[in-house]
Scaffold this motif. Structure first.
Motif, PDB file in Angstrom:
ATOM      1  N   MET A 190      -1.063  -4.737   4.641  1.00  0.00           N
ATOM      2  CA  MET A 190      -0.755  -3.700   3.656  1.00  0.00           C
ATOM      3  C   MET A 190       0.664  -3.842   3.124  1.00  0.00           C
ATOM      4  SD  MET A 190      -0.186  -0.128   5.743  1.00  0.00           S
ATOM      5  CE  MET A 190       1.286   0.166   6.754  1.00  0.00           C
ATOM      6  N   TRP A 233     -10.846  -1.791   2.169  1.00  0.00           N
ATOM      7  CA  TRP A 233     -11.078  -0.348   2.281  1.00  0.00           C
ATOM      8  C   TRP A 233     -12.556  -0.038   2.471  1.00  0.00           C
ATOM      9  CZ3 TRP A 233     -13.755   2.715  -1.414  1.00  0.00           C
ATOM     10  CH2 TRP A 233     -13.746   4.089  -1.146  1.00  0.00           C
ATOM     11  N   GLU A 241      -2.502  -4.082  -1.791  1.00  0.00           N
ATOM     12  CA  GLU A 241      -2.843  -2.668  -1.978  1.00  0.00           C
ATOM     13  C   GLU A 241      -4.243  -2.315  -1.495  1.00  0.00           C
ATOM     14  OE1 GLU A 241      -2.304  -1.296  -5.988  1.00  0.00           O
ATOM     15  OE2 GLU A 241      -0.469  -2.465  -6.269  1.00  0.00           O
ATOM     16  N   ALA A 275       0.803  -1.227   0.000  1.00  0.00           N
ATOM     17  CA  ALA A 275       0.000   0.000   0.000  1.00  0.00           C
ATOM     18  C   ALA A 275       0.841   1.284   0.000  1.00  0.00           C
ATOM     19  CB  ALA A 275      -0.966  -0.014   1.182  1.00  0.00           C
ATOM     20  N   LEU A 335      -5.758  -1.541   1.049  1.00  0.00           N
ATOM     21  CA  LEU A 335      -6.006  -0.490   2.030  1.00  0.00           C
ATOM     22  C   LEU A 335      -6.276   0.856   1.363  1.00  0.00           C
ATOM     23  CD1 LEU A 335      -6.146   0.091   5.072  1.00  0.00           C
ATOM     24  CD2 LEU A 335      -3.693   0.557   5.040  1.00  0.00           C
TER      25      LEU A 335
END
Length: 370
Positions: A337, A352, A341, A288, A343
């Motif tokens: 993370m 998310w 990705e 992330a 997050l």
């Protein structure tokens, strides 16, 4: 899921985004200014705005237009969540049930090859060589990691909710264990493991259920699956992620000043090209913070850290009001993370979305009396 089923037909994914975006236009009113204080909102939207600006400055209108479309879409998602006027407990539960429903459809569609080998895989470089992992059916596919992660998210949201019936909580955890066994997903396993360890703080006896499920996964897959070199010796245990991260760093150093500050503009999603993977493979960053750097440059990293800090602060200062599942999920989100990705949102940002809804519930809920 559709992006994996129709990997080479982007029109299908864009059509779905367009149709769902129209729905969000109706659902996003009234506008809630509280959304501006949401850390998850910053995580999922800010880097898209920054990346679109970067594409405009380097005169790449097609990429800029696609990034603006992504920005508008996920901005509408944020507004729709904060405009929700029902019970947020039902909203987050509904998201988890939708995840379980997706898993159920994939299991039903791919039931013919669920317990057989080789499994059906997409006829792309992403699928070849991974016939030992369950993807679904030839007409409906999802990446094993994505499938395992939504199953784990559903297990955390439902399993940590003391207000639900025991069979519902146990069933969600059992489903996650089944998917972890068939998908061979380390990320999903580590997410559920981290959340289980935190859940011990809420109740040791209740934590025995996910602990037993994880033990069964280890027994079925063997502990060696956690350190398996899936792409050969060159890619190592990280499945090539370390090499991708090095490539991101090398590309950043050789990029223009605009690229360094506002992100890479190779394509709309700022995918990574690595010579060892082949010219037809568009790699994601699978990290992330580095994804924020790739997509939105140094400014994007600052926005990412701002959003992450705001999310953690919002949960910490309202921790007495926070639902158990949200507190349990956050450490797992931080841990995964490193290799994912999700997050920062995007079309695979299932984590998310759940965090966004959980944080919105906290920010919009009146504080409990001291």
């Amino acid at each position: 899921m559709l992006s994996w089923t129709y990997t080479n037909t982007g029109a299908v994914t864009w059509t779905l985004l367009l149709l769902s975006g129209v729905l969000f236009l109706f659902w996003c009113r009234p506008f809630s200014p509280v959304a501006l204080r949401s850390g998850a909102a910053w995580l999922g939207v800010s880097y898209l705005v920054i990346g679109a600006l970067g594409a405009v400055l380097v005169m790449k209108p097609e990429i800029a237009l696609q990034r603006v479309a992504y920005t508008g879409y996920f901005g509408l998602v944020v507004l729709a969540v904060f405009a929700f006027r029902g019970s947020f407990a039902r909203l987050t539960l509904g998201i988890a049930v939708a995840f379980l429903g997706t898993v159920a459809v994939l299991l039903l569609a791919g039931s013919g090859n669920l317990f057989t080998s080789p499994h059906v895989v997409p006829d792309t470089p992403w699928g070849r060589g991974f016939e030992y992992r369950f993807w679904g059916a030839s007409w409906l596919l999802d990446h094993p990691n994505a499938m395992a992660c939504i199953a784990a998210l559903a297990a955390i949201r439902i399993g940590a909710d003391a207000g639900l019936a025991a069979w519902q909580r146990i069933g969600s955890v059992a489903t996650a264990a089944l998917i972890l066994c068939t998908s061979d997903s380390r990320t999903g396993f580590l997410l559920l493991l981290t959340s289980t360890l935190v859940f011990v703080w809420y109740g040791r006896r209740q934590a025995l259920i996910p602990a037993a499920a994880l033990a069964l996964v280890l027994l079925a897959n063997g502990p060696s699956f956690l350190i398996k070199e899936r792409y050969g010796d060159d890619a190592g245990v990280s499945s090539g992620r370390v090499e991708t991260w090095r490539q991101v760093e090398a590309d950043w150093r050789h990029d223009s000043l605009t690229g360094k500050l506002l992100g890479n503009t190779r394509d709309a999603r700022a995918t990574v090209y690595r010579a060892s993977s082949g010219a037809d493979i568009k790699l994601t960053v699978d990290n992330a913070p580095l994804a924020a750097l790739r997509k939105a440059g140094v400014v994007g990293v600052a926005a990412f850290l701002t959003g992450l800090g705001l999310l953690l602060w919002n949960v910490w200062r309202r921790r007495r009001d926070a639902d158990a599942w949200l507190v349990v999920l956050l450490p797992g989100a931080l841990f995964t993370m490193i290799t994912n990705e999700w997050l920062i949102g995007g079309t695979g940002g299932t984590l998310w979305l759940l965090l966004l809804a959980g944080e919105a519930a906290l920010l919009l809920r009146p504080p409990a009396p001291a």
